[in-house]
Design a protein around this motif. Structure first.
Motif, PDB file in Angstrom:
ATOM      1  N   UNK A   9      46.165  41.110  74.263  1.00 11.78           N
ATOM      2  CA  UNK A   9      46.250  42.546  74.278  1.00 11.78           C
ATOM      3  C   UNK A   9      46.232  42.992  72.852  1.00 11.78           C
ATOM      4  N   UNK A  10      45.689  44.086  72.661  1.00 12.37           N
ATOM      5  CA  UNK A  10      45.552  44.578  71.302  1.00 12.37           C
ATOM      6  C   UNK A  10      46.743  45.432  70.904  1.00 12.37           C
TER       7      UNK A  10
ATOM      8  N   UNK B 267      42.127  52.806  65.821  1.00 13.91           N
ATOM      9  CA  UNK B 267      40.773  52.600  66.312  1.00 13.91           C
ATOM     10  C   UNK B 267      40.598  53.083  67.728  1.00 13.91           C
ATOM     11  N   UNK B 268      41.657  53.413  68.335  1.00 12.73           N
ATOM     12  CA  UNK B 268      41.605  53.876  69.715  1.00 12.73           C
ATOM     13  C   UNK B 268      40.905  52.879  70.618  1.00 12.73           C
ATOM     14  N   UNK B 269      40.907  51.704  70.168  1.00  8.20           N
ATOM     15  CA  UNK B 269      40.275  50.663  70.974  1.00  8.20           C
ATOM     16  C   UNK B 269      38.806  50.953  71.201  1.00  8.20           C
ATOM     17  N   UNK B 270      38.258  51.614  70.267  1.00  5.78           N
ATOM     18  CA  UNK B 270      36.845  51.922  70.390  1.00  5.78           C
ATOM     19  C   UNK B 270      36.033  51.219  69.324  1.00  5.78           C
ATOM     20  N   UNK B 271      36.668  50.414  68.601  1.00  8.34           N
ATOM     21  CA  UNK B 271      35.938  49.702  67.563  1.00  8.34           C
ATOM     22  C   UNK B 271      36.258  48.233  67.628  1.00  8.34           C
TER      23      UNK B 271
ATOM     24  N   UNK C  19      34.907  42.960  74.801  1.00 10.76           N
ATOM     25  CA  UNK C  19      34.207  43.554  75.915  1.00 10.76           C
ATOM     26  C   UNK C  19      35.085  43.705  77.120  1.00 10.76           C
ATOM     27  N   UNK C  20      36.299  43.728  76.893  1.00  9.92           N
ATOM     28  CA  UNK C  20      37.180  43.864  78.030  1.00  9.92           C
ATOM     29  C   UNK C  20      38.028  45.098  77.854  1.00  9.92           C
ATOM     30  N   UNK C  21      38.470  45.535  78.919  1.00  9.06           N
ATOM     31  CA  UNK C  21      39.317  46.701  78.861  1.00  9.06           C
ATOM     32  C   UNK C  21      40.700  46.321  78.410  1.00  9.06           C
TER      33      UNK C  21
ATOM     34  N   UNK D 192      46.715  55.391  71.989  1.00  8.24           N
ATOM     35  CA  UNK D 192      45.535  56.218  72.135  1.00  8.24           C
ATOM     36  C   UNK D 192      44.352  55.435  72.642  1.00  8.24           C
ATOM     37  N   UNK D 193      44.636  54.561  73.533  1.00  8.68           N
ATOM     38  CA  UNK D 193      43.564  53.690  74.008  1.00  8.68           C
ATOM     39  C   UNK D 193      42.423  54.477  74.644  1.00  8.68           C
ATOM     40  N   UNK D 194      41.276  54.167  74.145  1.00  6.44           N
ATOM     41  CA  UNK D 194      40.088  54.783  74.730  1.00  6.44           C
ATOM     42  C   UNK D 194      39.052  53.720  75.003  1.00  6.44           C
ATOM     43  N   UNK D 195      39.529  52.583  75.191  1.00  7.88           N
ATOM     44  CA  UNK D 195      38.630  51.457  75.359  1.00  7.88           C
ATOM     45  C   UNK D 195      37.584  51.747  76.410  1.00  7.88           C
ATOM     46  N   UNK D 196      36.387  51.667  75.992  1.00 17.41           N
ATOM     47  CA  UNK D 196      35.295  51.968  76.890  1.00 17.41           C
ATOM     48  C   UNK D 196      35.241  50.990  78.039  1.00 17.41           C
ATOM     49  N   UNK D 197      35.741  49.876  77.829  1.00 26.13           N
ATOM     50  CA  UNK D 197      35.674  48.882  78.886  1.00 26.13           C
ATOM     51  C   UNK D 197      36.781  49.087  79.879  1.00 26.13           C
TER      52      UNK D 197
END
Length: 760
Positions: free
Chosen positions: A543-544, A549-553, A562-564, A573-578
DNA sequence: GAGTTTGAAACT
DNA sequence: CAGTTTCAAACTC
């Protein structure tokens, strides 16, 4: 299966056969019908930290991508097969399939008891592999073995390809005698590595996934070994080599399309058996380039000293299991891929290596750390031949490069860095291969090429001397190579000891340190394999902890992988696209929280903090429909995890190590645990079954609950692409094989069945 | 290509 | 175990 034909053996041998171990082996041997490589993606390596001492864990080299390049992979299995005449190697045809299996004998193995299991898959056909087991103790036995039933090597060779051979050689206790051997092995390894990759202990697994481009090398799984060991304990020596060739490679189930080659080092169970020294050393698992393996296989007689050397030296001490898959094109070609032989480190120029020489060198180096994920044994499958590097080249490269981290810790290797399997991986492989040719500077890494071109990156460490996790190469378990721009690098074959010791230290500190951070399964692949096997969705173990980075980088490991983000994540502020961190709710509170979670992030850490069980669910919101679909599976996948012992067992299964882990680790472990080495491993091996456990078969609990707060589960990244974008990027391996986890006793048991399932 | 940003790893 | 420092990759310019 093993020895139907055997001539009478020494009483001891007979005893062995009778022994539960033997039975066990037999059961194992059969490999479940290979699922076609298609998905091979996920490969998970588990270290069974449990099993092996920490050192052992590291033992498995990660990938040596760079130098690795050296690893040549050959597809030429055919050639090899022909040569197989050598007494040592045995070929068998799988009946219908024309696949040929070579068995390597453990002649020298201390005890007579050497069981070798070979799994054959039709390279061409997806047919179930045909496992073959050989049991032979002494060399004599070997001969016997030949007679036994092992098929003649000579005959039939060519067409068939060995898809998968599993060979384990272990000489656990007996190892003692062997111990010296072990040490020797290590020494040899180092030497050999340097010199040649020659021998392969067989500790590693190689898988080619024909379909998938990726070539994965996995160190032997301890879990397996453990199982074996357990069963075999009585038996002193146990040798298995697992080779897979060809697309069909039973294990390779999930070959992802990834071309990458990675190896995951699982910790070997050796530890128990072996002296610690051995573990770290070469003895333990080694990865052998497929090529090498192939070569040896192909030319067993000549080069394969395996019998002697291996068994005696390397093998003895070690129980290793190598799983080697070649993905490459083998699939298509079917046979070509040579199986890898376990022991040999193939890389050495086939011939060059005298059998004796070759023998055992265990190369740990994983040729490339492909982005692979966990290991799929199966996944291995196919690497496009194209991509495959000529053995020769590779070998040479290896030798030269000596990137092979052979010794390097076993476990993580999975590849981390590289990881990402995915697609990108493929490229990497290729590139890698190409580079592999010795000299080329390219060696660097396979790290992925993502299309970015980042691919070949290697490290550029300045202060860490490439002996810390900061170093991608080190982290990946590979030696630094030319491509690297590091300064003061100590991550070199010449410093194997240092490297290994360092890895051990790190692992001791954090057993999961080298474990792949993300395990990915690609949807399709998984399915193909049997969804069961691999954890369905990829996961990010730790887990990050992203804040800005909002989990976008790529800064975000989850994103990179590549995982959510999952519950285990502590991101802000997680915005992980995955997949955003979904809500995690305490079980009790689940629903309530869910509501919050749905909102998005709300849930997040709340749960994490708690050790309480968490429930994870994905937000439908985040996912696109398609994604959602994917996601769900992932969820399912996770379940298995859940299934794992609930909180109570923080540690997943038995493994003691777990206890040691840091809280994070624990969390990870827990999640990982779910994947317990075995399970996952087994799954990988099997391709499926084990997964069942994970999936919850074992545990009735289907619920998603996650025991540890930390556990992460990543929503399946797969989204859309299935590939995480990450893949492309290349930083670290995102998809590392699953770290070896302490084996779970329970799992094991469970697994066994699975494994058995594999067996016909 | 250099400098900045970022978050993990390492250290205390 | 938490906080701080170090590190190297990722990113930006």
């Amino acid at each position: 299966m093993d020895t139907p034909d055997r001539p009478p053996r020494a009483a001891a041998t007979a005893a062995v056969e009778d022994s539960p171990v033997f039975n066990f082996i037999n059961s194992l041997s059969p490999i479940p019908p290979p699922k076609p490589s298609d998905s091979a993606h996920n490969v998970q390596l588990f270290k069974s930290s449990d099993l092996a001492p920490v050192s052992s864990i590291f033992a498995s080299p990660h990938v040596n991508p760079a130098k690795e390049s050296k690893l040549p992979i050959r597809e030429d299995s055919v050639q090899l097969s022909r040569e197989s005449h050598s007494p040592n190697s045995v070929r068998t045809r799988t009946g219908a399939t024309s696949s040929i299996i070579r068995m390597i004998r453990c002649k020298n193995i201390v005890s007579e008891n050497c069981s070798i299991t070979c799994y054959l898959n039709d390279s061409t056909s997806s047919k179930a592999s045909q496992p073959i087991q050989l049991c032979g103790g002494s060399a004599e036995s070997d001969t016997n073995q030949n007679t036994d039933g092992k098929k003649d090597p000579t005959t039939e060779q060519d067409r068939t390809d060995i898809e998968f051979v599993l060979l384990d050689q272990c000489g656990p206790e007996k190892m003692d005698s062997s111990q010296s051997g072990n040490n020797a092995c290590e020494n040899q390894l180092s030497e050999q590595h340097k010199d040649e990759l020659g021998s392969f202990d067989g500790g590693y697994m190689f898988a080619h996934q024909p379909h998938s481009d990726m070539l994965r090398l996995a160190p032997p799984f301890e879990s397996e070994t453990q199982l074996v060991n357990e069963t075999l304990q009585t038996d002193n020596v146990y040798c298995e080599t697992l080779l897979t060739d060809g697309p069909s490679g039973s294990y390779t189930q999930n070959s992802a399309p990834d071309p990458h080659l990675y190896w995951a080092g699982a910790v070997e169970g050796c530890a128990t058996d072996y002296t610690p020294q051995m573990l770290p050393g070469a003895c333990q698992s080694q990865l052998v380039p497929n090529d090498q393996i192939n070569n040896k296989l192909n030319e067993p007689s000549d080069y394969m000293p395996m019998d002697h050397n291996v068994s005696s030296q390397n093998l003895r001490g070690m129980r290793r299991r190598c799983l080697f898959n070649e993905k490459s094109g083998a699939a298509n070609e079917g046979a070509k891929n040579s199986s890898a032989r376990h022991s040999t480190n193939s890389t050495t120029p086939r011939r060059k290596i005298s059998s004796s020489d070759n023998n055992l060198k265990t190369l740990r180096t994983p040729p490339c750390a492909l982005p692979g994920i966990g290991l799929h044994l199966n996944a291995l499958a196919t690497v496009p031949k194209d991509k495959m590097v000529p053995h020769n080249d590779i070998q040479s490269s290896l030798n030269q490069a000596s990137n092979v981290p052979s010794a390097v810790g076993s476990s993580p290797p999975t590849d981390d860095p590289h990881t990402i399997n995915d697609d990108s991986s493929q490229t990497a492989v290729v590139a890698y291969v190409g580079e592999s040719s010795q000299g080329s500077p390219k060696k660097k890494r396979h790290k992925f090429d993502n299309g970015d071109g980042t691919s070949c990156k290697r490290c550029s460490c300045k202060k860490s001397k490439c002996l810390k996790l900061y170093c991608e190469c080190f982290h990946a378990g590979v030696f630094c190579s030319e491509p690297c721009s590091c300064q003061g690098c100590l991550n070199m074959p010449s410093n194997m000891e240092t490297v290994l010791s360092t890895r051990e230290q790190i692992e001791s500190r954090n057993p999961l340190a080298f474990a792949p951070k993300v395990i990915r399964t690609e949807p399709g692949q998984e399915l193909a394999d049997d969804s069961n096997k691999t954890p369905a969705s990829s996961r990010h173990k730790r887990g990050c902890n992203c804040k800005k980075s909002s989990c976008l980088k790529k800064y975000c490991e989850c994103y990179q992988g590549g995982v959510g983000c999952s519950v285990s994540c502590r991101c802000e502020g997680c915005k992980n696209a995955f997949g955003r961190r979904e809500g995690v709710a305490l079980l009790g509170i689940e629903e309530a929280k869910r509501g919050c979670e749905e909102k998005d992030g709300g849930v997040k850490e709340e749960t994490t903090d708690n050790d309480k069980q968490l429930v994870i669910y994905q937000d439908s919101i985040n996912l696109t429909p398609a994604e959602s679909v994917l996601a769900t599976p992932s969820v399912v996948d996770y379940r298995p995890l859940v299934a794992l012992p609930p909180l109570s067992s923080k540690k997943p299964r038995s493994s003691t190590k777990l206890g040691g882990y840091s809280s994070r680790l624990e969390g990870h472990l827990k999640s990982d645990i779910l994947l317990s080495p075995f399970e996952s491993y087994a799954e990988m091996m099997l391709g499926d079954g084990t997964s069942n456990v994970l999936k919850g078969e074992s545990s009735p609990q289907t619920s998603v609950k996650v025991v540890s707060p930390n556990k992460k589960r990543v929503s399946p990244p797969r989204i859309g692409t299935g590939l995480s974008p990450i893949c492309k990027s290349g930083r670290k391996l995102i998809l590392k094989s699953i770290p070896s986890f302490p084996s779970l006793g329970v799992d094991i048991t469970n697994e066994d069945p699975n494994t058995s399932s594999l067996a016909p």
